[in-house]
Design a protein around this motif. Sequence first.
Motif, PDB file in Angstrom:
ATOM      1  N   GLY A  52      56.073  97.908  -7.702  1.00  0.00           N
ATOM      2  CA  GLY A  52      56.792  97.357  -9.550  1.00  0.00           C
ATOM      3  C   GLY A  52      58.330  97.080  -9.572  1.00  0.00           C
ATOM      4  N   GLU A  53      58.453  98.358  -9.274  1.00  0.00           N
ATOM      5  CA  GLU A  53      60.430  97.859  -8.895  1.00  0.00           C
ATOM      6  C   GLU A  53      61.446  96.775  -8.514  1.00  0.00           C
ATOM      7  N   ASP A  56      57.516  93.785 -11.572  1.00  0.00           N
ATOM      8  CA  ASP A  56      57.273  94.208 -13.323  1.00  0.00           C
ATOM      9  C   ASP A  56      58.834  94.380 -13.807  1.00  0.00           C
ATOM     10  N   TRP A  57      59.178  95.726 -14.125  1.00  0.00           N
ATOM     11  CA  TRP A  57      60.853  96.397 -15.046  1.00  0.00           C
ATOM     12  C   TRP A  57      61.507  95.471 -15.430  1.00  0.00           C
ATOM     13  N   ARG A  60      60.551  91.532 -16.637  1.00  0.00           N
ATOM     14  CA  ARG A  60      60.781  91.985 -17.494  1.00  0.00           C
ATOM     15  C   ARG A  60      61.979  92.170 -18.988  1.00  0.00           C
ATOM     16  N   ASN A 104      67.611  99.040  -9.520  1.00  0.00           N
ATOM     17  CA  ASN A 104      67.911  98.719 -10.573  1.00  0.00           C
ATOM     18  C   ASN A 104      67.747  99.506 -12.079  1.00  0.00           C
ATOM     19  N   LEU A 135      58.992  98.273 -23.591  1.00  0.00           N
ATOM     20  CA  LEU A 135      58.959  98.777 -22.165  1.00  0.00           C
ATOM     21  C   LEU A 135      59.652  99.343 -21.562  1.00  0.00           C
ATOM     22  N   ILE A 136      60.618  99.408 -21.746  1.00  0.00           N
ATOM     23  CA  ILE A 136      61.713 100.539 -21.168  1.00  0.00           C
ATOM     24  C   ILE A 136      60.751 102.082 -21.464  1.00  0.00           C
ATOM     25  N   TRP A 139      57.857 102.191 -18.964  1.00  0.00           N
ATOM     26  CA  TRP A 139      58.650 102.502 -17.493  1.00  0.00           C
ATOM     27  C   TRP A 139      59.025 104.429 -17.448  1.00  0.00           C
ATOM     28  N   HIS A 142      55.419 105.985 -16.990  1.00  0.00           N
ATOM     29  CA  HIS A 142      54.107 105.463 -16.193  1.00  0.00           C
ATOM     30  C   HIS A 142      54.612 106.834 -14.680  1.00  0.00           C
TER      31      HIS A 142
END
Length: 174
Positions: A52-53, A56-57, A60, A104, A135-136, A139, A142
Amino acid sequence: MEFSLNKSIEILKTTPNTLNTFLGNLSDEWLHNNEGENTWSPYDVVQHLIVGEKTDWLVRIKIILSDTENKAFRPFDRFAHLEDDSAKSITELLKEFQKLRENNLSELKSFNLTENDFSKTGIHPEFGTVTLKQLIATWAVHDLGHIAQIARVMAKQYKTEVGPWTEYLGILKK
């Protein structure tokens, strides 16, 4: 609680240390056992967080903040980590996760986001239009979900060993 970038970063920043403290010195039995077929072990979860790091995050977030017209996100392969057969130690994985997360978050902070930025949108392949704020927030949640998952998977390793106390241990009933 309303969304706050700083509050989200609090969670995102502490997750690597939380996982390192929780998993860093455990035996392979704790790290590699799961809840049964098609479930993830704590080791698998850390691998998933690394993917994911990488893919994904922040990818996006950059799409949402970009000047391009195409704001569509590529689908995220939630199971890509299962194809990794590198057999890294948990220590190596946790260090990799920590470094990726630090990078990130540093990049996220460098965007100097404003309130207006949080309403900018991207197109999720399943949900359609989503905002940067969503989204944040996702994250951070998640991370919390996977920390809870790790605790649940580990607790269930002793499900039969606790005997009658099962009745009082909600984590074993989920």
